[in-house]
Design a protein around this motif. Structure first.
Motif, PDB file in Angstrom:
ATOM      1  N   ILE A 298       0.710  -1.484   0.033  1.00  0.00           N
ATOM      2  CA  ILE A 298      -0.308  -0.098   0.103  1.00  0.00           C
ATOM      3  C   ILE A 298       1.159   1.095  -0.139  1.00  0.00           C
ATOM      4  CG2 ILE A 298      -1.659   1.243   1.122  1.00  0.00           C
ATOM      5  CD1 ILE A 298      -2.622  -1.023   3.010  1.00  0.00           C
ATOM      6  N   ASP A 299       0.641   1.933  -0.891  1.00  0.00           N
ATOM      7  CA  ASP A 299       1.190   3.356  -1.045  1.00  0.00           C
ATOM      8  C   ASP A 299       1.417   4.008   0.453  1.00  0.00           C
ATOM      9  OD1 ASP A 299       2.918   5.460  -2.362  1.00  0.00           O
ATOM     10  OD2 ASP A 299       1.503   6.552  -1.728  1.00  0.00           O
ATOM     11  N   GLU A 300       2.098   4.672   0.570  1.00  0.00           N
ATOM     12  CA  GLU A 300       2.709   5.336   2.022  1.00  0.00           C
ATOM     13  C   GLU A 300       1.590   6.522   2.214  1.00  0.00           C
ATOM     14  OE1 GLU A 300       6.989   6.750   2.948  1.00  0.00           O
ATOM     15  OE2 GLU A 300       6.793   8.182   0.978  1.00  0.00           O
ATOM     16  N   THR A 301       0.774   7.302   1.378  1.00  0.00           N
ATOM     17  CA  THR A 301       0.480   8.014   1.350  1.00  0.00           C
ATOM     18  C   THR A 301      -1.025   7.526   1.883  1.00  0.00           C
ATOM     19  OG1 THR A 301      -1.351   7.886  -0.875  1.00  0.00           O
ATOM     20  CG2 THR A 301       1.680   9.646  -0.537  1.00  0.00           C
ATOM     21  N   ALA A 302      -1.139   6.194   2.024  1.00  0.00           N
ATOM     22  CA  ALA A 302      -2.496   5.685   2.865  1.00  0.00           C
ATOM     23  C   ALA A 302      -2.253   6.812   4.604  1.00  0.00           C
ATOM     24  CB  ALA A 302      -2.404   4.346   2.379  1.00  0.00           C
ATOM     25  N   THR A 303      -1.221   6.734   5.121  1.00  0.00           N
ATOM     26  CA  THR A 303      -1.025   6.589   6.297  1.00  0.00           C
ATOM     27  C   THR A 303      -1.359   8.134   6.907  1.00  0.00           C
ATOM     28  OG1 THR A 303       0.744   7.272   6.051  1.00  0.00           O
ATOM     29  CG2 THR A 303       0.789   5.065   6.538  1.00  0.00           C
ATOM     30  N   LEU A 304      -1.457   9.115   5.162  1.00  0.00           N
ATOM     31  CA  LEU A 304      -1.913  10.168   5.862  1.00  0.00           C
ATOM     32  C   LEU A 304      -3.638  10.920   6.137  1.00  0.00           C
ATOM     33  CD1 LEU A 304      -0.465  11.789   2.238  1.00  0.00           C
ATOM     34  CD2 LEU A 304       0.061  11.879   5.469  1.00  0.00           C
ATOM     35  N   PHE A 305      -4.365   8.680   6.021  1.00  0.00           N
ATOM     36  CA  PHE A 305      -5.515   9.259   6.374  1.00  0.00           C
ATOM     37  C   PHE A 305      -6.140   8.363   7.504  1.00  0.00           C
ATOM     38  CE2 PHE A 305      -4.993  10.256   2.001  1.00  0.00           C
ATOM     39  CZ  PHE A 305      -5.355  11.481   1.794  1.00  0.00           C
ATOM     40  N   ASP A 306      -7.741   8.640   8.149  1.00  0.00           N
ATOM     41  CA  ASP A 306      -7.790   7.704   9.093  1.00  0.00           C
ATOM     42  C   ASP A 306      -8.591   7.088   8.363  1.00  0.00           C
ATOM     43  OD1 ASP A 306      -7.306   9.572  11.207  1.00  0.00           O
ATOM     44  OD2 ASP A 306      -9.169  10.407  11.083  1.00  0.00           O
ATOM     45  N   SER A 307      -8.620   7.424   7.613  1.00  0.00           N
ATOM     46  CA  SER A 307      -9.679   5.565   6.409  1.00  0.00           C
ATOM     47  C   SER A 307      -9.574   6.096   5.132  1.00  0.00           C
ATOM     48  CB  SER A 307     -11.421   5.673   7.129  1.00  0.00           C
ATOM     49  OG  SER A 307     -12.133   6.246   6.353  1.00  0.00           O
ATOM     50  N   ILE A 308      -9.113   4.648   3.870  1.00  0.00           N
ATOM     51  CA  ILE A 308      -9.473   5.134   2.817  1.00  0.00           C
ATOM     52  C   ILE A 308     -10.036   4.315   1.935  1.00  0.00           C
ATOM     53  CG2 ILE A 308      -7.170   5.402   2.843  1.00  0.00           C
ATOM     54  CD1 ILE A 308      -6.075   2.803   1.923  1.00  0.00           C
ATOM     55  N   MET A 309     -10.719   4.387   0.991  1.00  0.00           N
ATOM     56  CA  MET A 309     -11.154   3.631   0.217  1.00  0.00           C
ATOM     57  C   MET A 309     -10.658   2.583  -1.102  1.00  0.00           C
ATOM     58  SD  MET A 309     -14.570   6.184  -0.672  1.00  0.00           S
ATOM     59  CE  MET A 309     -15.370   4.915  -0.830  1.00  0.00           C
ATOM     60  N   CYS A 310     -11.265   1.456  -1.728  1.00  0.00           N
ATOM     61  CA  CYS A 310     -10.638   0.583  -2.501  1.00  0.00           C
ATOM     62  C   CYS A 310     -11.482  -0.364  -2.258  1.00  0.00           C
ATOM     63  CB  CYS A 310      -9.823  -0.393  -2.144  1.00  0.00           C
ATOM     64  SG  CYS A 310      -9.841  -1.484   0.109  1.00  0.00           S
ATOM     65  N   SER A 311     -11.825  -0.594  -4.074  1.00  0.00           N
ATOM     66  CA  SER A 311     -13.026  -0.947  -4.606  1.00  0.00           C
ATOM     67  C   SER A 311     -13.191  -2.858  -3.781  1.00  0.00           C
ATOM     68  CB  SER A 311     -12.380  -1.960  -5.508  1.00  0.00           C
ATOM     69  OG  SER A 311     -12.991  -3.157  -6.457  1.00  0.00           O
TER      70      SER A 311
ATOM     71  N   ALA B 102      -5.425  -7.751   4.124  1.00  0.00           N
ATOM     72  CA  ALA B 102      -4.679  -7.952   2.614  1.00  0.00           C
ATOM     73  C   ALA B 102      -2.660  -8.618   3.079  1.00  0.00           C
ATOM     74  CB  ALA B 102      -4.620  -6.853   1.528  1.00  0.00           C
ATOM     75  N   ASP B 103      -2.613  -8.852   4.224  1.00  0.00           N
ATOM     76  CA  ASP B 103      -1.847  -9.078   5.070  1.00  0.00           C
ATOM     77  C   ASP B 103      -0.715  -7.864   3.640  1.00  0.00           C
ATOM     78  OD1 ASP B 103       0.406  -9.596   6.122  1.00  0.00           O
ATOM     79  OD2 ASP B 103       0.696 -11.965   4.771  1.00  0.00           O
ATOM     80  N   ALA B 104      -1.038  -7.111   3.880  1.00  0.00           N
ATOM     81  CA  ALA B 104       0.234  -5.977   3.003  1.00  0.00           C
ATOM     82  C   ALA B 104       1.519  -5.513   4.053  1.00  0.00           C
ATOM     83  CB  ALA B 104      -0.588  -4.902   2.271  1.00  0.00           C
ATOM     84  N   ARG B 105       1.769  -4.930   3.451  1.00  0.00           N
ATOM     85  CA  ARG B 105       3.289  -3.673   3.715  1.00  0.00           C
ATOM     86  C   ARG B 105       3.363  -2.308   3.309  1.00  0.00           C
ATOM     87  NH1 ARG B 105       7.820  -6.430   0.576  1.00  0.00           N
ATOM     88  NH2 ARG B 105       6.749  -8.216   1.266  1.00  0.00           N
ATOM     89  N   ILE B 106       3.666  -1.160   3.695  1.00  0.00           N
ATOM     90  CA  ILE B 106       3.471   0.061   3.440  1.00  0.00           C
ATOM     91  C   ILE B 106       5.031   0.737   3.010  1.00  0.00           C
ATOM     92  CG2 ILE B 106       2.593   2.343   3.964  1.00  0.00           C
ATOM     93  CD1 ILE B 106       0.555   0.561   4.407  1.00  0.00           C
ATOM     94  N   ALA B 107       4.804   1.612   1.919  1.00  0.00           N
ATOM     95  CA  ALA B 107       6.026   1.840   0.922  1.00  0.00           C
ATOM     96  C   ALA B 107       6.042   3.016   0.115  1.00  0.00           C
ATOM     97  CB  ALA B 107       7.199   0.447   0.244  1.00  0.00           C
ATOM     98  N   ASP B 108       6.536   3.791  -0.040  1.00  0.00           N
ATOM     99  CA  ASP B 108       6.417   4.339  -0.855  1.00  0.00           C
ATOM    100  C   ASP B 108       6.785   4.015  -2.393  1.00  0.00           C
ATOM    101  OD1 ASP B 108       6.517   7.078  -2.544  1.00  0.00           O
ATOM    102  OD2 ASP B 108       8.978   6.946  -2.094  1.00  0.00           O
ATOM    103  N   VAL B 109       5.521   3.895  -3.472  1.00  0.00           N
ATOM    104  CA  VAL B 109       5.686   3.481  -4.401  1.00  0.00           C
ATOM    105  C   VAL B 109       5.212   4.071  -6.136  1.00  0.00           C
ATOM    106  CG1 VAL B 109       5.889   0.847  -4.059  1.00  0.00           C
ATOM    107  CG2 VAL B 109       3.884   1.934  -3.797  1.00  0.00           C
ATOM    108  N   THR B 110       4.775   5.223  -5.333  1.00  0.00           N
ATOM    109  CA  THR B 110       3.631   6.001  -6.732  1.00  0.00           C
ATOM    110  C   THR B 110       5.165   7.582  -7.727  1.00  0.00           C
ATOM    111  OG1 THR B 110       3.002   7.551  -4.637  1.00  0.00           O
ATOM    112  CG2 THR B 110       1.904   5.920  -5.604  1.00  0.00           C
ATOM    113  N   VAL B 111       4.453   7.751  -8.321  1.00  0.00           N
ATOM    114  CA  VAL B 111       4.728   9.167  -9.132  1.00  0.00           C
ATOM    115  C   VAL B 111       4.871  10.247  -8.481  1.00  0.00           C
ATOM    116  CG1 VAL B 111       5.593   9.909 -11.549  1.00  0.00           C
ATOM    117  CG2 VAL B 111       5.593   7.248 -11.147  1.00  0.00           C
TER     118      VAL B 111
END
Length: 157
Positions: free
Chosen positions: A116-129, A148-157
């Motif tokens: 999950i892109d690190e920008t998600a951590t800027l919000f209390d909640s996010i939306m996805c499909s 989703a057993d996911a990790r957070i990282a910077d992956v966007t342009v």
């Protein structure tokens, strides 16, 4: 609007995760930004699910804001690959169980390394499909990460 449960919803229910469903007209061919606007949401907190294949042949899932693009070099680095490329739309359903435009990071046919892109951590909640076109799930980033057993990282342009 169809409101029957998707695989993603059933998994969240089974884990006792709080989430909200947001439905929109699935007959419209909307971009992610248009979906955000239709739902009255900030496009920065509405995320899309992208499926890639690495040079090794392994598949990876990236969850990024609809307003950004996946940085393929950062994405490859985040999953320890030399390179990654987007999978073709026709490969999505047999690989994940989801169609293009309705691909949720939760409840795919197989567990893939998910980032999950690190920008998600800027919000209390996010939306996805929610697992089909016309359905978005709103949930906390931590709940999405666990589901989703996911990790957070910077992956966007």
């Amino acid at each position: 609007m169809r409101e029957d449960k998707t695989n993603a919803m059933r998994i969240l229910d089974a884990h006792g995760v709080a989430y909200a469903c947001r439905f929109y007209d699935d007959n419209l061919a909307l971009s992610g930004v248009e979906v955000a606007r239709t739902l009255g949401q900030d496009p920065d907190r509405v995320f899309k699910t992208l499926v890639t294949v690495g040079k090794s042949g392994e598949h990876y899932v990236f969850v990024i804001p609809v307003v950004f693009e996946l940085d393929l070099k950062k994405a490859a680095s985040a999953v320890g690959e030399k390179s990654v490329a987007m999978v073709k739309s026709k490969e999505l359903l047999p690989l994940t169980g989801y169609v293009h435009g309705g691909c949720s990071p939760i409840g795919m046919k197989k567990r893939f390394v998910t980032v999950i892109d690190e920008t998600a951590t800027l919000f209390d909640s996010i939306m996805c499909s929610g697992g089909r076109i016309g359905c978005q799930l709103e949930l906390s980033v931590d709940d999405l990460r666990r589901a989703a057993d996911a990790r957070i990282a910077d992956v966007t342009v």
